[in-house]
Design an enzyme around this catalytic site. Structure first.
Site, PDB file in Angstrom:
ATOM      1  N   ARG A  91       0.790  -1.225   0.000  1.00 46.75           N
ATOM      2  CA  ARG A  91       0.000   0.000   0.000  1.00 46.75           C
ATOM      3  C   ARG A  91       0.825   1.280   0.000  1.00 46.75           C
ATOM      4  NH1 ARG A  91      -4.156  -0.651   4.834  1.00 46.75           N
ATOM      5  NH2 ARG A  91      -4.416   1.562   4.395  1.00 46.75           N
ATOM      6  N   HIS A 132      -7.402  -5.042  -7.478  1.00 51.93           N
ATOM      7  CA  HIS A 132      -7.156  -4.317  -6.239  1.00 51.93           C
ATOM      8  C   HIS A 132      -8.418  -4.284  -5.371  1.00 51.93           C
ATOM      9  CE1 HIS A 132      -4.481  -1.630  -3.971  1.00 51.93           C
ATOM     10  NE2 HIS A 132      -5.542  -0.879  -3.706  1.00 51.93           N
ATOM     11  N   TYR A 151     -19.014  11.328 -12.222  1.00 56.78           N
ATOM     12  CA  TYR A 151     -19.088  12.575 -12.983  1.00 56.78           C
ATOM     13  C   TYR A 151     -17.824  12.833 -13.811  1.00 56.78           C
ATOM     14  CZ  TYR A 151     -23.006  13.606  -9.879  1.00 56.78           C
ATOM     15  OH  TYR A 151     -24.184  13.548  -9.204  1.00 56.78           O
TER      16      TYR A 151
END
Length: 794
Positions: A35, A81, A124
């Protein structure tokens, strides 16, 4: 029933402290390796690597349309992932922000946020790979890196991307793991690649050698970097810090109103945060002299923060207060921790480049080996096809007389000495490939394949050729995607004021109107000296003014840039002028600087002369703007000289064709600023003006000639001087008179200027030329020079 349950239960006693220790170690391992820390080879964390790889698999290339970010997030989460869509989208957004990454890897469409606001939701916005991301995925299908199973072992993903440029240094990285963290600054792509190539060619290169190519970070926002000591520490050990300062200019922001215009802020600092801190400082009286702050930042014009100053306050003192009490000056702590062979390590600049280059050499070696195998296999098939075409009738006969495919294959192998692969390929061959044209194509392909195979074998056999290929590919990336440095680096120690000193500065921030001199040195440096003594004869230009006055810097493109005298760097004495900034760097213009104008003098008109022989006089009525135009130039024209010239003055033109014209300034009617002027001197074909000015009393014209075929600065030629009184006066727009007779091999003038008793001549480096220029008649020839003339003080 309870007895059955009890019998099937298995209770195991564990040590809670050991369980906590083991669980925490597993968690730490996961955070560090999966990570938080980037791989030193491609500079990517797993989530970033998976996003770029999966978008490549989805075909989201720069030449394709954008797709919804939510679709990308879903693909990455479902296949590679499984850590939540918000984490994936946050990583994608960061790779699309040009203020976060020096070279964004994602081309975002829509609202991807700003330094002060977050992005719109994934449904969006739209995304596709940026052009530079393509070279991160380049050659993935050629076995250049190892693949590993994904989280459910149904698919595979690359352990590292091929990365055709040093992404970790170029784009930086930040992350917090368990017990460690990383924070790396972005750098300029061209500089990093230049340093990498140097290390590739010179493995013994030192840190100082590499810093000649990579002087320091290059921030996306373009802030100024102060000092190199902290940068050097970071490059040596992997840990260090440096200061970032906002880029500012002092400009006229309204009628008789000065302001500090901020055009760049420190890395990851937004204008709203700065405005908030300014308001806090003004309310607490720690910052004085500010009347208003306006944020004019937009997508079209970029960062612009206007800080209006109260009348009579020193901008430099107000700036120091802003640097002290607001984020206009911030520190960046470098902690270069990355994964090397699966282990976190602190890496200096040399180590970072070394790890990347080792990876890139391996990638190119594996790619060359893969290509060699493919081309060798293809050559084998082509050679079999050529054998078949040469004996096509026999081949057909063998196939027709065979009972089954296996028998035909065996007979082809025996009769024509073919391999099993070649025989099988011939059996599957379409008859249309057996034309004469196809044979020519195959022979051409055979020659090409042999050449490529020989080249690939040579690369694999010679390590120097392999490294040379890596260097060439890096150069191509730098040429295609590189750009100029955005962040200036100022060397020297940064003085940090104490709180008491800063508050004391606030109480004495008002600017006193002191006399000063603005000078332009022979080396092209601009500076402000605290006194206003007569410095004529030592500088190319000098204006005596005061610290509250404005000066105009005229440029060859016909523009004038208004600069407040107090904004020009001040030096205590002339011995310090070596560190003064170059005038073009100070102004931030690409056009050539021509002349200094005292904008406070509104009594005398200004005369302008251009390369194409145009003359103009303009009344000194200047607009209250930072930059304005004083002449409209025709295409290909440029301003050569700007001078004060009243009606009683005379103007002088000198051309490269040795023509000099002196005429009364009164013959040039004053025009408005937008006008294009009028004919000043008649020019022959291919002639152009090299000098224009107003005639100075008791001066001589010094001119120097050379060969037009010589490179600039290589042929000193010959020079002479003649009193201007010996030149006949003529009317405007005439052709002038010859000012120097050319010697054999000379065909043009390359220099002309007015010379007084105190004048000094300089070469291109700004060094004084000690040779005496002989005085001769107007049309006489000159005396040979040892150094080319470049400029003259008056």
């Amino acid at each position: 029933m309870s007895e059955i349950i009890s019998a099937s239960e298995k209770i195991q006693d564990i040590d809670v402290s050991m369980e906590m220790k083991d669980s925490f170690l597993e968690y730490s391992y996961s955070v560090i390796y999966a990570r938080a820390l980037p791989d030193a080879r491609d500079g990517l964390k797993p989530v970033h690597r998976r996003i770029i790889y999966q978008m490549g698999e989805m075909g989201l290339r720069p030449d394709r349309g954008h797709v919804k970010s939510a679709r990308v997030t879903g693909e990455v989460m479902g296949k590679l992932h499984p850590h939540g869509d918000s984490a994936i989208y946050d990583a994608l957004v960061r790779m699309a922000q040009d203020f976060s990454l020096r070279y964004p890897l994602i081309d975002g469409h829509g609202n991807f946020g700003s330094l002060d606001d977050g992005p719109a939701a994934a449904r969006y916005t739209e995304a596709r790979l940026a052009p530079l991301a393509l070279v991160m995925n380049e050659s993935l299908d050629e076995n250049v890196v190892d693949f590993k199973p994904n989280y459910d072992a149904q698919l595979s993903e690359p352990e590292v991307l091929p990365a055709a440029f040093p992404n970790l240094l170029v784009n930086g990285s930040a992350g917090i793991a368990v017990g460690m963290a990383t924070n790396m600054a972005p750098h300029n792509l061209r500089e990093v690649i230049a340093g990498a190539i140097h290390l590739l060619d010179h493995p013994e290169a030192t840190l100082d050698d590499l810093m000649d190519f990579i002087p320091g970070p290059d921030l996306p926002t373009g802030a100024t970097i102060l000092g190199i000591d902290g940068i050097r520490d970071a490059y040596a050990s992997g840990r260090g810090s440096f200061k970032m300062r906002a880029k500012t200019t002092v400009e006229t922001v309204g009628p008789r109103k000065l302001g500090i215009v901020v055009s760049a802020l420190p890395y990851l600092v937004g204008p709203e945060k700065v405005i908030e801190k300014i308001k806090d400082g003004v309310n607490s009286k720690r910052i004085v002299g500010i009347s208003a702050v306006t944020d004019l930042t937009d997508r079209a014009n970029g960062m612009k923060l206007v800080i209006e100053l109260k009348t009579g306050f020193d901008p430099n003192v107000v700036l120091e207060l802003l640097y002290k009490f607001t984020p206009m000056e911030e520190s960046f702590a470098i902690n270069a921790v990355a994964l090397v062979n699966g282990r976190p390590e602190s890496l200096g600049l040399r180590d970072l480049l070394g790890v990347y280059l080792a990876h890139r050499v391996l990638v190119v070696r594996r790619r060359s080996s893969n290509r060699l195998g493919k081309r060798t296999a293809r050559l084998h098939l082509v050679e079999g096809l050529l054998v078949a075409i040469e004996s096509i009738d026999e081949v057909i006969q063998v196939i027709r007389t065979s009972d089954e495919v296996a028998a035909a294959r065996e007979r082809l192998m025996q009769i024509f000495d073919l391999s099993e692969i070649q025989a099988e390929y011939i059996l599957e061959l379409k008859l249309r490939r057996l034309t004469k044209f196809s044979r020519i194509e195959l022979e051409t392909e055979q020659s090409q394949l042999k050449a490529e195979i020989a080249e690939l074998r040579a690369i694999l056999a010679d390590d120097s050729k392999l490294r040379s290929l890596v260097a060439d590919e890096l150069r191509e990336v730098a040429k295609t995607y590189g750009d100029e440095r955005r962040s200036a680096i100022q060397d020297g120690q940064v003085v940090v004021q104490s709180m008491a000193s800063a508050l004391k500065s606030a109480s004495s921030a008002e600017l006193s109107d002191e006399p000063c001199s603005i000078v332009l040195t022979a080396a092209g440096q601009i500076a402000r000296l605290a006194n206003s003594n007569d410095l004529s004869g030592r500088y190319l230009a000098q204006v005596s003014t005061t610290t509250r006055s404005d000066l105009g810097f005229a440029a060859s493109d016909g523009s004038v840039i208004r600069i407040h005298a107090a904004d020009i760097p001040e030096f205590a004495n002339e011995n310090q002028l070596n560190s003064a900034p170059k005038v073009n760097d100070f102004l931030g213009i690409s056009a050539k600087f021509v002349s200094l104008i005292d904008l406070n003098d509104t009594s005398t008109a200004i005369a302008i002369g251009t390369k194409q022989g145009v003359v103009k006089r303009v009344l000194p009525e200047f607009p209250d703007k930072h930059e304005f135009e004083i002449i409209s130039l025709k295409e290909g024209d440029a301003v050569v000289g700007v001078a004060r010239a009243g009606d009683d003055a005379e103007l002088i033109f000198t051309t490269k064709d040795t023509q000099t014209l002196i005429f009364p300034a009164a013959s040039v009617r004053p025009q408005g600023r937008p006008a294009g002027g009028m004919a000043g001197i008649g020019l022959s074909e291919n002639d152009e003006v090299i000098y224009f000015d107003s005639v100075k009393p008791d001066s001589s014209l010094v001119s120097a000639a050379c060969s037009d075929a010589a490179l600039p600065g290589t042929d000193p030629g010959s020079a002479k001087q003649t009193p201007l009184a010996e030149f006949p006066r003529k009317g405007r727009a005439t052709g002038g008179v010859r000012s120097q007779k050319l010697l054999k091999g000379e065909d043009r003038l390359y220099f002309a200027a007015q010379l007084s008793e105190e004048s000094v001549l300089f070469d291109e480096t700004g060094r004084k030329i000690s040779v005496s220029i002989p005085t001769a008649k107007r049309d006489a020839s000159g005396q040979k020079l040892s150094s080319p003339l470049a400029s003259c003080s008056y």
